[in-house]
Every structure is written in structure tokens, then in C-alpha cells.
Design a protein around this motif. Sequence first.
Motif, short mmCIF file in Angstrom:
data_model
loop_
_atom_site.label_atom_id
_atom_site.label_comp_id
_atom_site.label_asym_id
_atom_site.label_seq_id
_atom_site.Cartn_x
_atom_site.Cartn_y
_atom_site.Cartn_z
N ASP A 1 0.82 -1.21 0.00
CA ASP A 1 0.00 0.00 0.00
C ASP A 1 0.86 1.26 0.00
O ASP A 1 0.54 2.25 -0.68
CB ASP A 1 -0.96 0.00 1.19
CG ASP A 1 -0.25 -0.06 2.53
OD1 ASP A 1 0.88 -0.60 2.60
OD2 ASP A 1 -0.82 0.41 3.53
N SER B 1 2.44 1.55 -3.54
CA SER B 1 1.45 2.00 -4.52
C SER B 1 1.14 3.48 -4.34
O SER B 1 0.97 4.22 -5.32
CB SER B 1 0.16 1.19 -4.39
OG SER B 1 0.39 -0.18 -4.67
N TYR B 2 1.08 3.93 -3.08
CA TYR B 2 0.78 5.33 -2.81
C TYR B 2 1.82 6.25 -3.42
O TYR B 2 1.49 7.22 -4.11
CB TYR B 2 0.69 5.56 -1.30
CG TYR B 2 0.60 7.02 -0.91
CD1 TYR B 2 -0.61 7.70 -1.03
CD2 TYR B 2 1.71 7.70 -0.44
CE1 TYR B 2 -0.70 9.05 -0.69
CE2 TYR B 2 1.63 9.04 -0.09
CZ TYR B 2 0.43 9.71 -0.22
OH TYR B 2 0.35 11.04 0.11
N TRP B 3 3.10 5.94 -3.21
CA TRP B 3 4.15 6.83 -3.70
C TRP B 3 4.32 6.73 -5.21
O TRP B 3 4.69 7.70 -5.87
CB TRP B 3 5.46 6.57 -2.96
CG TRP B 3 5.40 7.11 -1.57
CD1 TRP B 3 5.38 6.41 -0.40
CD2 TRP B 3 5.32 8.49 -1.21
NE1 TRP B 3 5.27 7.25 0.66
CE2 TRP B 3 5.24 8.54 0.21
CE3 TRP B 3 5.30 9.68 -1.92
CZ2 TRP B 3 5.15 9.74 0.90
CZ3 TRP B 3 5.21 10.88 -1.24
CH2 TRP B 3 5.13 10.91 0.16
N ARG B 4 4.02 5.59 -5.79
CA ARG B 4 4.07 5.49 -7.24
C ARG B 4 2.98 6.34 -7.88
O ARG B 4 3.18 6.95 -8.94
CB ARG B 4 3.96 4.03 -7.67
CG ARG B 4 5.22 3.23 -7.38
CD ARG B 4 5.11 1.82 -7.88
NE ARG B 4 6.33 1.07 -7.56
CZ ARG B 4 6.48 -0.22 -7.76
NH1 ARG B 4 5.51 -0.93 -8.29
NH2 ARG B 4 7.61 -0.82 -7.44
N GLU B 5 1.82 6.38 -7.24
CA GLU B 5 0.75 7.22 -7.75
C GLU B 5 1.11 8.69 -7.61
O GLU B 5 0.85 9.49 -8.51
CB GLU B 5 -0.55 6.91 -7.01
CG GLU B 5 -1.75 7.77 -7.43
CD GLU B 5 -2.13 7.59 -8.89
OE1 GLU B 5 -2.85 8.47 -9.42
OE2 GLU B 5 -1.73 6.58 -9.51
N ARG B 6 1.72 9.06 -6.49
CA ARG B 6 2.16 10.45 -6.32
C ARG B 6 3.17 10.82 -7.41
O ARG B 6 3.14 11.94 -7.94
CB ARG B 6 2.81 10.63 -4.93
CG ARG B 6 1.84 10.57 -3.76
CD ARG B 6 1.00 11.82 -3.62
NE ARG B 6 1.78 13.01 -3.33
CZ ARG B 6 2.06 13.45 -2.09
NH1 ARG B 6 1.61 12.77 -1.03
NH2 ARG B 6 2.74 14.57 -1.91
N ARG C 1 3.30 9.65 -10.34
CA ARG C 1 2.62 9.74 -11.63
C ARG C 1 2.01 11.11 -11.85
O ARG C 1 1.96 11.60 -12.99
CB ARG C 1 1.52 8.67 -11.72
CG ARG C 1 0.90 8.52 -13.10
CD ARG C 1 -0.19 7.46 -13.09
NE ARG C 1 -1.33 7.89 -12.31
CZ ARG C 1 -2.30 8.71 -12.76
NH1 ARG C 1 -2.24 9.18 -14.00
NH2 ARG C 1 -3.32 9.04 -11.99
N ILE C 2 1.57 11.76 -10.78
CA ILE C 2 0.84 13.01 -10.93
C ILE C 2 1.63 14.24 -10.49
O ILE C 2 1.21 15.37 -10.74
CB ILE C 2 -0.50 12.97 -10.15
CG1 ILE C 2 -0.25 12.76 -8.65
CG2 ILE C 2 -1.39 11.86 -10.70
CD1 ILE C 2 -1.52 12.75 -7.81
N GLU C 3 2.78 14.03 -9.84
CA GLU C 3 3.58 15.16 -9.36
C GLU C 3 4.97 15.14 -10.00
O GLU C 3 5.45 14.10 -10.43
CB GLU C 3 3.71 15.12 -7.84
CG GLU C 3 2.39 15.27 -7.10
CD GLU C 3 2.59 15.36 -5.60
OE1 GLU C 3 3.55 16.02 -5.15
OE2 GLU C 3 1.78 14.74 -4.87
N GLU D 1 9.36 6.00 0.30
CA GLU D 1 8.78 4.73 0.72
C GLU D 1 9.44 4.22 2.00
O GLU D 1 8.78 3.80 2.96
CB GLU D 1 8.97 3.67 -0.37
CG GLU D 1 8.17 3.86 -1.62
CD GLU D 1 8.53 2.86 -2.69
OE1 GLU D 1 7.83 2.83 -3.73
OE2 GLU D 1 9.51 2.10 -2.51
N ASP E 1 3.37 3.36 -17.49
CA ASP E 1 3.52 4.47 -16.56
C ASP E 1 4.84 5.19 -16.87
O ASP E 1 5.89 4.57 -16.91
CB ASP E 1 3.56 3.92 -15.12
CG ASP E 1 3.59 5.02 -14.07
OD1 ASP E 1 3.98 6.15 -14.39
OD2 ASP E 1 3.26 4.72 -12.91
#
Length: 293
Positions: free
Chosen positions: A122, A125-130, A132-134, A167, A234
Amino acid sequence: MTAKDAILIAGPTASGKSAFALDLAERRGGLIINADSMQVYRELRIVTARPSESHQARVPHRLYGVRSGVAPYSVGQWLDDAAEALREARESGLVPIFVGGTGLYFKALLEGLSPVPEIPDDIRSYWRERARIETAAALHTLLGDRDPAAAAQLRPSDTQRIVRALEVVQATGQSITQWQQGEGTPLLNAEQTEKYVVAPDRATLYRACDARAARMVEDGAIEEVAALLRLGLDPALPVMRAIGVRPLGAYLRGETDLETALSRLQTETRRYAKRQLTWARRNMISWGWIEPE
């Protein structure tokens, strides 16, 4: 057969290290093992200058094009794969010859990896999503607040390592720099290896970088990048940051012309070679430094 247990050959891109490794392997009876973090990806044969099929047919080669770029490939995974290739070489009576431009792979071979715990899915996944958008710069600023020691060691553009540091500090409460001070188990004894850095003079190296970039375009690098982009991966994945993917991708999207894209590819290649040389001068000072010829 060499008196040493293994041969390590490092050097910047376009330096001639692969040709040197092939020559040694033929003369000494060797098995060549890839130590380049991008040449492991099967999607990028041309862009990463993977050894040709004819060269691979002359002596055994391992760990080239063995992974898909759809998932990251860590130093730890490479070390596990390298250990298997090392066992194969020894069981076959061949000299293991590690060749590549990724300094951290050689560092892991000779020093082992620090005992960083597994990161929960979890948090990963959270930091990979960050990511992706930042922007990398924004994440680097955030890391500076949470882990100043790690931020001070990382380039603000190095998304992968910034995310890794974030992470680790969230999952463990400790800086990744603290974990890295722990001792790992080396795969090779440094005293029982021949170690070389293939290092042309800078002008020669930069000419070779420019020539290689032009040759890649002639050999089909544009089509290779187009196939990679069609996978819809990605942008934060390592394979998407391979040298050449961004400028050739811009050309494919109609954002620039081919001449400009090639010029940017050549610039990227030269800058990467310069970074590799800088790293080697700091970390491989005791290795044998040789000219390509």
C-alpha cells in the motif's frame, strides 16, 4: 582461464567496453553477464545498444533482454539473477565477465546490499501514484522535509530514487541513508576479481556518443520507441526513462522534427556518459583504467 574468480568491466556508454568484454571472453573462455540496468529490458534492444545477435552467438551472454519493462527491476533482483549466472559460469568452467555501465550493480556485487526491509504494497502504490501526478522536483522538496539526509544525496530529477527514499522513511521511520550503512553480503570477493574501467578521452567519447545515437536512429530506434509507447506504460517506470525515449517520443508525437530529436538524443547520451564517468572516478579509483584500444 584467468587466475582471478571473475572479471568486472565498467565504463560509460559508447566507450567500447562491450567489445573489450567480447575479446576477453573469446581469449579466456568467458561467459558475459550484463551489468547494465537498461539492457535487461527486452523492449529496448536498439536504444540500449544491447550486444548484437552475432556477438551473442560467439560467446555465452546472460541477463540481456530478460525482463519486460512493464515492471521495475531492482538492484536486488539483478543481484539474484547475477548469482544464478555466476553459478552457471563456474559450473561450466567459464570465466564470469560482468560488463555494463550501472555503477550500483558493481557496488552490489562487491559490497552486497544494505538490509532495507520489504516495503508494504500500500505504501509502494501510494508513492508510485504520487510520482505519476507530481513532478520529481515537488517530490524532492517533500523528501527534504521528511528525510533531509536522503534528499541531500539525490538529484531533484531522480524520480525513482526519490520515491524509494520516501517509501523507506514512511515504512520504517528511518532514513534510507541509515539503512544503507548496514552491511550486506557481497557476491564476489573484490580481491579475487580483475576490475577495469574502459575510459576514452572525453573528446573521443563524445564523438562516439554522437555516432552511436545517429546509428541507433538508422537501425530502427524510432520504431522501437513507437512500439514501447504503444504499451501505454507508466512514465515513472525505469524503461520509460531510458536514454532516447523522450526525444524520440517527442518526434513521434509531432512535437519536434527528426533533426532536433536526434540532436537531443545525442545530448542526452553525452550527458549520461559524463555522469557515468563522474561516478566511476569517485567510486572506482582503484580499478584499472584503460583506453578502448
